[in-house]
Structures are given as C-alpha cells and as structure tokens.
Design a protein around this motif. Structure first.
Motif, PDB file in Angstrom:
ATOM      1  N   LYS A   4       0.792  -1.308  -0.100  1.00  0.00           N
ATOM      2  CA  LYS A   4      -0.082  -0.010  -0.007  1.00  0.00           C
ATOM      3  C   LYS A   4       0.969   1.258  -0.001  1.00  0.00           C
ATOM      4  O   LYS A   4       1.982   1.299   0.374  1.00  0.00           O
ATOM      5  N   THR A   5       0.393   2.233  -0.720  1.00  0.00           N
ATOM      6  CA  THR A   5       1.099   3.612  -0.453  1.00  0.00           C
ATOM      7  C   THR A   5       0.946   4.073   0.647  1.00  0.00           C
ATOM      8  O   THR A   5      -0.012   3.877   1.571  1.00  0.00           O
ATOM      9  N   LEU A 112      11.986   2.384   5.600  1.00  0.00           N
ATOM     10  CA  LEU A 112      12.460   3.523   4.679  1.00  0.00           C
ATOM     11  C   LEU A 112      13.838   3.620   4.808  1.00  0.00           C
ATOM     12  O   LEU A 112      14.610   4.055   3.835  1.00  0.00           O
ATOM     13  N   ILE A 113      14.575   3.314   5.804  1.00  0.00           N
ATOM     14  CA  ILE A 113      16.054   3.151   5.974  1.00  0.00           C
ATOM     15  C   ILE A 113      16.405   2.239   5.040  1.00  0.00           C
ATOM     16  O   ILE A 113      17.410   2.745   4.035  1.00  0.00           O
ATOM     17  N   LYS A 118      17.140   3.629  -3.272  1.00  0.00           N
ATOM     18  CA  LYS A 118      16.044   3.972  -4.354  1.00  0.00           C
ATOM     19  C   LYS A 118      15.755   5.489  -4.348  1.00  0.00           C
ATOM     20  O   LYS A 118      15.673   6.208  -5.636  1.00  0.00           O
ATOM     21  N   ILE A 119      15.383   5.857  -2.922  1.00  0.00           N
ATOM     22  CA  ILE A 119      14.969   7.200  -2.836  1.00  0.00           C
ATOM     23  C   ILE A 119      15.841   8.391  -3.522  1.00  0.00           C
ATOM     24  O   ILE A 119      15.660   9.179  -4.275  1.00  0.00           O
ATOM     25  N   LEU A 120      17.221   8.083  -3.339  1.00  0.00           N
ATOM     26  CA  LEU A 120      18.309   9.032  -3.856  1.00  0.00           C
ATOM     27  C   LEU A 120      18.373   8.974  -5.172  1.00  0.00           C
ATOM     28  O   LEU A 120      18.505  10.136  -6.086  1.00  0.00           O
ATOM     29  N   VAL A 121      18.204   7.938  -5.901  1.00  0.00           N
ATOM     30  CA  VAL A 121      18.007   7.630  -7.293  1.00  0.00           C
ATOM     31  C   VAL A 121      16.765   8.349  -7.906  1.00  0.00           C
ATOM     32  O   VAL A 121      17.016   9.029  -8.753  1.00  0.00           O
ATOM     33  N   LYS A 138       3.563   8.456  -2.135  1.00  0.00           N
ATOM     34  CA  LYS A 138       3.328   7.227  -2.983  1.00  0.00           C
ATOM     35  C   LYS A 138       4.147   6.152  -3.032  1.00  0.00           C
ATOM     36  O   LYS A 138       4.322   5.363  -3.574  1.00  0.00           O
ATOM     37  N   ILE A 139       5.176   6.341  -1.988  1.00  0.00           N
ATOM     38  CA  ILE A 139       6.062   5.286  -1.537  1.00  0.00           C
ATOM     39  C   ILE A 139       5.094   3.977  -1.205  1.00  0.00           C
ATOM     40  O   ILE A 139       4.242   4.192  -0.203  1.00  0.00           O
ATOM     41  N   LYS A 140       5.348   2.802  -1.796  1.00  0.00           N
ATOM     42  CA  LYS A 140       4.654   1.589  -1.275  1.00  0.00           C
ATOM     43  C   LYS A 140       5.699   0.976  -0.522  1.00  0.00           C
ATOM     44  O   LYS A 140       6.630   0.443  -0.462  1.00  0.00           O
TER      45      LYS A 140
END
Length: 361
Positions: A4-5, A112-113, A118-121, A138-140
């Motif tokens: 889920k987002t 999230l850690i 991926k977040i930085l990309v 929107k992060i799943k």
C-alpha cells in the motif's frame, strides 16, 4: 504480500518555518521545532530550537505526534529518516508520517532506511537532492500482519542495539587513549609539564602528495588517501608506507592519521616523508599532533584548506623516548581490543544489512 502507498495508510504532513524577522515567533518559544538535520536514521528525542504559539499559528508547520516517522526532503540528509519520541513540529524540509493502525511505526522506520538508495536515485533537483511530500505519499510499503511486523522489528531492534553498543565501546576507547595522554603529558599546547620543545622544521619534512589521474582510479586496488577520504588507484609505485598523513583540502583538512602502507597520498593530502627517529616515536607524534588539533588553522572559505606552515612552525613537546614508548605500548594494547570490537561491529552490521535485504528487498 500486500503493498500500500503511505497515503493509503496514514496522514502525511510537511512542516514550515515561522518568519525569522518576527522575534515574537521565536522568543520564549516552548513548541519543539526540528530541522532536517535531525533525520540521521536514528531516534529523535529532543529539539534544539523552539517556536512560540504565535509562530506556530502563523506558519504552515504542524505538530507531529510521538511515533511519527520523519523523512528529510532536501540536501545531504535527503531520504534519511528519524523516529520521533516527543511531540514536535518541523521545517519545510521534513515530512512526517503519522502512526496508523496497519503499520508498526518502527517497521516503517526500518523499511524507509532500507529504501534510501532507491529514494536518492529518484531524487530530483539541481544543486542538491530533493524529494517532495507527494513522492513520500506514493512510496509503497509491504503490509505484513502485525505479528510478522513485530517479529521483524524485534530482530532489527536487537541488531541496531548491538551496533550502537559496539560503536559506544569504540568511542570509549578513544576517550581512554586521550585521557591517558593528558595524564602522562598534559596539554601539549600549554606544555604545563615544561617538556623541552622542538619546532616541526627541526625534525621532520612534510611533503605534498601527488594527484591520482582519473584513468587510474578503480573500485579495488591500492587505497589512495586524499583530503576527503579513501579512494582507490593502481600504479607501479607507491608514495608512502608507515607514516603520518594530514588532510590538506576538504572536510579532512588538518586532520592527522597514522597509516600503515602501502598507501598512495593524493594531492589533497600531505605526509611526513622524513623525520628524526632519535627524537620521536612516529605513533606518539601522531597522537601529539591530534591533541594539538591543527584543523583550527584551516584557511577561511567554502573549501577548507590548510598549509604546511602551522605544522612546521609549531613547538612540539619532546618527552623522553622511554616515556613516548610507554604511551605507545598502552595505545597498542587498547588498539588490540579496539580491533576485536571493530570485527564484532562489522559482523553485526553485515547481519543488519542482510536482514534489511531479506525483509525489505
């Protein structure tokens, strides 16, 4: 497995900053107000700054409850998270993800850690990394059953606690060595013990390193020390083996390290190429230089730099070789214990990383 987002699961808010031109928004403030630097993949237990009720009412910041998971949106900490253990609000560079029924907040924290790379990309921006509140929403997130989430959290908590434990021991070893030095020699700048002194130019030569061409830089090979840390190179000869290296440019500017070669010294660093072995034990000299804290002689400016001059003109205390060796022997024994702790830390960190991969991909 259900994904889920974050916005499907809970409330997401981003902070704001009261006008700094209005003193009444800040004076006598009692509402904790955080900046994104607090997000260091760690718990956040207090704030360094506070705003008044008037400042709160006249800005877009919002109070985040205990157990909120915060994520930094911009700059060096972009994508790093913080776990909030106190009610607080934040600036516009912090997005807070409120606790909810379906997610163990500590599970979300670890997830999230694991996703930061991926977040930085995915970060967009010019001069610095930047993500938006919309991106965070929107992060799943994998939504396991509560019992599975709790089991994962318990395991990760144990690993995290052990890592912090080993890191704390390493810091205590550093404190122990520094305390022993002061006990034996006092403050080397003040020289309260009235040791004889010698200027650097009288007993050692400090040389600048050489540049490592881009085509020589590789992922594995001989370590190359520069002002900003270690890279790698390949070449047919080496600059230095056992010596003292000093950062010349960058955040390591003025910092002193004892290194056991082979090591390439880049043009962002300096090294002792000659010294009088009858007057100084090199390991003792390194510790002495660290206590002097030459980084205070950095040139002002955006790019920190230091020259050879302060090292060559400083008057170094000159204890007897027997006394120097006595300290070095003590440090060697401490270093042996330190290495065992470092090995335990590395193994625990490897376990932590593998578990992150197993649970979160």
């Amino acid at each position: 497995m259900i994904y889920k987002t974050i916005e499907e699961l809970t409330t997401v808010v981003t902070g704001g900053t009261p006008s700094t031109s209005k003193a009444e928004y800040w004076e006598n403030g009692n509402i904790p107000w955080l900046q994104s630097g607090c997000c260091q993949n760690c718990d956040v237990n207090q704030a360094d700054k506070f705003i008044s009720q008037s400042g709160y009412d006249n800005s877009s910041t919002q109070v985040m409850p205990v157990n909120t998971v915060m994520i930094a949106l911009t700059g060096a900490t972009a994508g790093k998270v913080g776990y909030l253990n106190v009610e607080a609000c934040g600036n516009q560079s912090i997005t807070g993800i409120f606790p909810c029924e379906e997610l163990n907040p500590r599970f979300l924290f670890y997830f999230l850690i694991s996703q930061r790379r991926k977040i930085l990309v995915d970060c967009v921006g010019g001069a610095q990394a930047h993500i938006s509140q919309g991106y965070v929403k929107k992060i799943k997130v994998p939504v396991y059953s509560k019992s599975i989430q709790e089991r994962i959290v318990n395991i990760m908590n144990i690993c995290s606690k052990n890592i912090k434990h080993y890191e704390m021991i390493l810091k205590e070893y550093d404190v122990l060595v520094k305390a022993r030095f002061i006990e034996m020699f006092g403050d080397p700048v003040l020289n309260e013990r009235k040791f004889p002194t010698l200027s650097g130019a009288d007993f050692f030569k400090l040389s600048n390193g050489r540049a490592v061409p881009d085509e020589k830089r590789i992922e594995t090979g001989i370590p190359a020390y520069g002002g900003n840390g270690i890279s790698w190179y390949t070449d047919e000869f080496l600059m230095a083996e056992d010596t003292i290296v000093v950062g010349r440019v960058g955040f390591q500017s003025g910092n002193v390290h004892y290194v056991i070669g082979p090591l390439w010294i880049t043009d962002n660093a300096m090294y002792i190429s000659q010294y009088d072995k009858d007057k100084f034990n090199l390991r003792f000299l390194c510790e002495l230089m660290q206590h002097v804290n030459f980084s205070r002689f950095q040139d002002a400016g955006d790019l920190k730099k230091i020259t050879q001059k302060p090292f060559m003109t400083f008057k170094y205390i000159l204890p007897s070789m027997d006394l120097q060796q006595k300290f070095v022997n003590f440090k060697i024994e401490v270093d042996k214990s330190r290495e065992e702790v470092k090995k335990s830390l590395e193994k625990t960190q490897q376990l932590y990383d593998s578990l992150m991969q197993e649970y979160f991909g």
